[in-house]
Design an enzyme around this catalytic site. Structure first.
Site, PDB file in Angstrom:
ATOM      1  N   GLU A  97       9.390 -32.630 -42.900  1.00 19.49           N
ATOM      2  CA  GLU A  97       9.583 -33.763 -43.801  1.00 19.49           C
ATOM      3  C   GLU A  97       8.820 -33.648 -45.125  1.00 19.49           C
ATOM      4  O   GLU A  97       9.269 -34.147 -46.138  1.00 19.49           O
ATOM      5  CB  GLU A  97       9.167 -35.066 -43.095  1.00 19.49           C
ATOM      6  CG  GLU A  97      10.025 -35.438 -41.905  1.00 19.49           C
ATOM      7  CD  GLU A  97      11.442 -35.783 -42.303  1.00 19.49           C
ATOM      8  OE1 GLU A  97      11.647 -36.306 -43.424  1.00 19.49           O
ATOM      9  OE2 GLU A  97      12.373 -35.514 -41.508  1.00 19.49           O
ATOM     10  N   SER A 357      -5.036 -70.885   8.150  1.00 20.63           N
ATOM     11  CA  SER A 357      -6.356 -70.689   8.773  1.00 20.63           C
ATOM     12  C   SER A 357      -7.238 -69.697   8.031  1.00 20.63           C
ATOM     13  O   SER A 357      -8.280 -69.284   8.557  1.00 20.63           O
ATOM     14  CB  SER A 357      -6.168 -70.208  10.219  1.00 20.63           C
ATOM     15  OG  SER A 357      -5.480 -71.174  10.983  1.00 20.63           O
TER      16      SER A 357
END
Length: 784
Positions: A97, A357
């Site tokens: 690029e 419980s």
């Protein structure tokens, strides 16, 4: 011109010399200074603003992506961090690029001139001059391609170079570069097409992703793979000439197939990810989750619940805490997040449910530290009323006198309701609030039913609660974010109490072992665990732990629908075992050693108290805390003066000369009443001499069991409802007399059921035994 000091004079003289000697350089310097001043002014008046919405990413402890979300503008734009940009990736992108990226200030003058000349000669746009920095400027603020916008783009490029380093500018580029459709950024492309993060890409994959941004439509991955491969190989040859990759890497990359297809974004831990995404604005949220463990447990939970789907049990949740680091390593909020019909998107880890419980082990530990109980100390499991509250055991049976160890391992209800009454409900609530039980904190007032599930908790709270036992009574709330160090330890119970609870809960000989599971070390994980089932069988719990992990499992229906097959023992515990065997199979974690301060002693097997050498012949070992646990001597036997045939008992005031002393069981009245009710044989003390005038003025008076003192009874006026009269008395009592509002009602045996019709308002009830001893209570009756 006046100068303030000699230094200023020297500087001015030097500048005049430079001006005369290098006039062109001086002019360049002046123009540059003016340009710079002009640029800084523009920079101040038109500041660079970067406000890019990124896809929130949730990652595990090693950085692997667990979950990601679309941005607010419906893009897949995942944030790439600097460490994820490998040297090969950055070199390939820069080479393709902008070869001079590191040598310009955002604008490449040579490229500008070349592009302008080509465009003029060809009378059309044939080549561009955009640097990576200029492309970033355009991607940050996309506009139509005009000369004015190009000038703005160049200005923004200069600003980027002024405010950011080259590495940061490249990072911006890689985060914004388009890859077709709604995919932006190299990380999004790597994840969605290759299932990898940028630093894991191969040279062939790097080359593939490097060539697409300029042609995202014609080179769309997954659609034009053959064309992509040709273009990729052409650029690989170019990269080979530049030395970005080694010759061997290039050779391997050229032959690597290109099978890129659009993949789905990782969707692990969806409930936790949604929870974090709502509360944190970070681009990347770093969690303590272990992706491998999470994936396995999600699959195990899904497969497990498929077995129960036909039985109308649809949902489950699992939470795993690492006890060594206090990190949450797996978070499964439901068996199937995609199952909308059964509420799969509900987070079962945070859903408020009845704990059944599961709070009993905590009460045991706290009561042990208070000296109220030891493992072998006996408790009563007989019908009792606690201020009008008459609980039952799960199987609706009673066991008489049992040890605390037996009561906990068999999860009996009545002994723990009595223990909670001794310990104090308000104090227990304070302990639960200390353990971050938020729903309990919000509750206005809780009663004795709290210990049986009469409250609201979450799986997250209960799993955190159980983590105190492998951590020697220290509570350190588990966290799910990396570097979360805000939680400081709190002492909930002593190391001795935690050890006692673990010693009871890791026994294999117990009724809550799942049906069909072999009781062997090969098939069962080496853990301590406790089950729970809520009233109506709406929630099944199983929470287990060893030194390494604490795991909480909930199974049920988010709709709240009960199911007769839903129990903690047979539905939740097998899943708990399967998860433990997956993440900690045949754990080598050492079993906890007995802590300092905890000691053992011989106790009587009948009461669990220190033995009386006169009659305690059967002894067992028990744990106790010196200076805290009770030192009361066992009194399960007492001497009674009887006649030679043992048909009548005496006191010292009425004993004849031939009376003999014999040992008899010293049973509490509640236990005697239970034996009588169940017609169970027991050693009875002979009735006392009826001619004695002294004995009957002392001794234990009758205790009214029903109705309950100072309780309000609501009665339907139309039903003419009657209330039951029931009492517990000493063994020598043969008859009791009932009075209501000082009016005689009936004479009956102690176990005979007597009923009466109350009046509206206050009622006085008196029970007198045949020795003249009595008890009086008061109740309030309201007619509806």
């Amino acid at each position: 011109m006046l100068y303030e000091n000699p230094y200023q004079k020297r500087v001015h003289a030097q500048l005049k010399k430079i001006h005369k000697k290098f006039p062109i350089l001086w002019q360049i310097f002046r123009y540059f200074f003016l340009f710079f001043a002009f640029f800084r002014c523009l920079d101040l008046f038109f500041p660079l603003q970067i406000d890019v919405p990124y896809s929130p990413i949730v990652v595990d402890k090693k950085g692997a992506i667990l979950h990601s979300f679309l941005t607010t503008d419906d893009k897949w734009r995942m944030y790439t961090t600097l460490p994820e940009i490998s040297p090969q990736l950055s070199a390939a992108i820069i080479y393709k690029e902008d070869k001079y990226f590191y040598y310009h200030w955002g604008i490449n003058p040579i490229a500008l001139v070349r592009a302008a000349m080509n465009n003029l000669l060809q009378q059309k746009r044939t080549s561009g001059a955009s640097t990576i920095t200029m492309q970033v400027a355009r991607l940050l603020d996309p506009k139509a391609r005009t000369y004015w916008h190009k000038l703005v783009e160049m200005f923004r490029a200069l600003q980027l170079e002024w405010h950011y380093s080259k590495a940061e500018i490249l990072q911006h580029y890689l985060n914004l570069v388009p890859y077709g459709g709604n995919i932006e950024g190299i990380k999004s492309a790597a994840v969605l097409f290759f299932g990898k993060t940028p630093e894991q890409l191969s040279p062939a994959e790097i080359a593939t992703l490097a060539i697409i941004p300029n042609r995202p439509t014609s080179l769309a991955l997954g659609k034009n793979n053959d064309k992509n491969k040709q273009e990729r190989n052409r650029w690989l040859q170019t990269f080979a000439d530049s030395g970005i990759f080694s010759e061997q890497s290039i050779a391997e990359a050229m032959t690597e197939p290109l099978n890129a297809e659009r993949q789905s974004v990782p969707r692990m831990a969806p409930h936790l990810s949604l929870r974090l995404q709502r509360h944190y604005a970070d681009k990347i949220i770093h969690t303590t989750i272990d992706a491998n463990q999470q994936r396995k447990i999600e699959q195990i939970t899904y497969n497990y619940m498929q077995r129960y789907y036909a039985q109308r049990i649809h949902n489950a949740a699992v939470l795993v805490i690492d006890n060594r680091t206090h990190e949450i390593v797996a978070y499964v909020g439901s068996a199937d997040f995609a199952n909308i019909e059964d509420g799969g998107q509900v987070d079962g880890i945070r859903a408020v449910r009845s704990p059944g419980s599961t709070l009993k082990p905590l009460l045991t530990a706290l009561a042990f530290d208070e000296g109220l109980i030891t493992p072998q100390q006996k408790m009563l499991d007989v019908p009792m009323s606690f201020s009008g509250y008459s609980p039952l055991n799960y199987d609706r049976t009673f066991n008489g006198r049992i040890s605390c160890e037996y009561a906990l391992s068999h999860s009996l209800n009545l002994p723990f309701v009595g223990l909670l009454e001794q310990y104090g409900t308000s104090k227990f609530v304070e302990n639960l609030v200390q353990l971050h039980c938020q729903e309990i904190k919000k509750a206005p007032k809780l009663g004795l039913s709290l210990i049986l599930g009469g409250c609201g908790t979450t799986l997250e709270e209960l799993t955190n609660l159980y983590s105190i036992f492998p951590n020697e009574g220290q509570f350190i709330p588990a966290h799910y974010l990396v570097n979360d160090t805000l939680n400081s330890p709190q002492t909930i119970c002593s190391p001795s109490a935690a050890y006692i609870v673990t010693d009871i809960l890791d026994e294999l000989t117990r009724p809550d072992l799942p049906t069909g599971v072999e009781a062997s070390s090969i098939n069962l994980p080496r853990i301590a665990w406790k089950t729970g089932t809520s009233y109506g069988r709406k929630d099944a719990w199983s929470i287990g732990y060893n030194k390494n992990y604490t795991i909480g499992v909930w199974v049920g229906n988010f709709s709240g629908e009960g199911n007769q097959n839903l129990t903690g023992t047979n539905v939740a515990t097998p899943l708990l075992f399967e998860v433990f065997n997956t993440i900690d199979y045949r754990s080598k974690a050492a079993k906890a050693t007995m802590p300092a301060g905890l000691e053992r002693r011989w106790v009587c097997s009948e009461t669990g108290l220190p033995p009386d050498p006169r009659f305690c012949t059967n002894k067992i070992m028990d744990y106790y805390l010196p200076t805290i646990s009770t030192n009361s001597i066992c009194e399960h036997r007492k001497q009674v003066l009887v006649n030679t045939t043992e048909t009548m008992s005496y006191c010292t005031a009425c004993a004849p000369a031939d009376a003999v002393m014999r040992w008899y069981n010293n049973l509490p009245p509640e236990l005697i009443a239970f034996y009588e009710q169940e017609k169970m044989p027991y050693q009875k003390i002979p009735p006392h001499n009826p001619q004695c005038e002294r004995y009957f003025t002392t001794g234990t008076p009758p205790r009214i069991l029903h109705p309950t003192h100072q309780l309000k009874y609501l009665i339907d006026r139309k039903d003419n409802e009657e209330l039951l009269l029931r009492c517990a008395v000493s063994p020598e009592v043969a008859k009791v007399f009932w009075y209501v509002n000082d009016a005689f009602v009936a004479a009956a045996t102690p176990k005979e059921r007597v009923f009466f019709v109350p009046k509206v308002g206050n009622n006085k009830i008196t029970c007198v035994d045949d020795k003249g001893r009595q008890q009086t209570i008061y109740i309030d009756v309201v007619f509806l």
